[in-house]
Write a protein that holds these residues in place. Sequence first.
Motif: not given
Length: 165
Positions: A121, A125, A133, A153-155, A157-160, A163
């Motif tokens: 991540i 950034e 992904r 999926n949560r990760i 989603q959090e980084i756009d 998912y």
Amino acid sequence: MVIISDTSTVSNLIQIGELDLLKKMFGSIIIPPFVNKEIRALETFNIDIEAYRKANWITINFPKNKEGLSVLLNVLDRGESEAIILAQEMNAEYLLIDEKIGTRIAKDYGLNTIGLLGVLIKCKEKGFIDKVRPIIDKLRNDAGFWLSDKLYNRILQEIDEKYQQ
């Protein structure tokens, strides 16, 4: 910046051909001797570690606190134990570690920890990679990196990143 690593982050990135992400992100990392031994053992599983051999930005340093190491060896493996003691001795900015118990203990020792997913991540950034992904998918498929679908999926989603439902 002092960055100490346990085995998992380095070995997983070796297996998918992305070891240089650590160099891009941190410039250099330090590993303890047993972590080096564990990484070199990958060859016995026919994993190519040539990129690791050539990585002059990875150095080996010995932890000095034998008593502290002895205490940790009661609950963790030698690589994790050496990495935690070394990170503490060197006032590391980060300890790269993925294992749940090791991470908890490292935090109890006052260390800042980051796992492989956190590193990826941060790489996104900083612009070192475009997407997380495909790398996570390679880790899951090629390196046997375990990650629940829910966390995956949560990760994403959090980084756009797209998912799965």
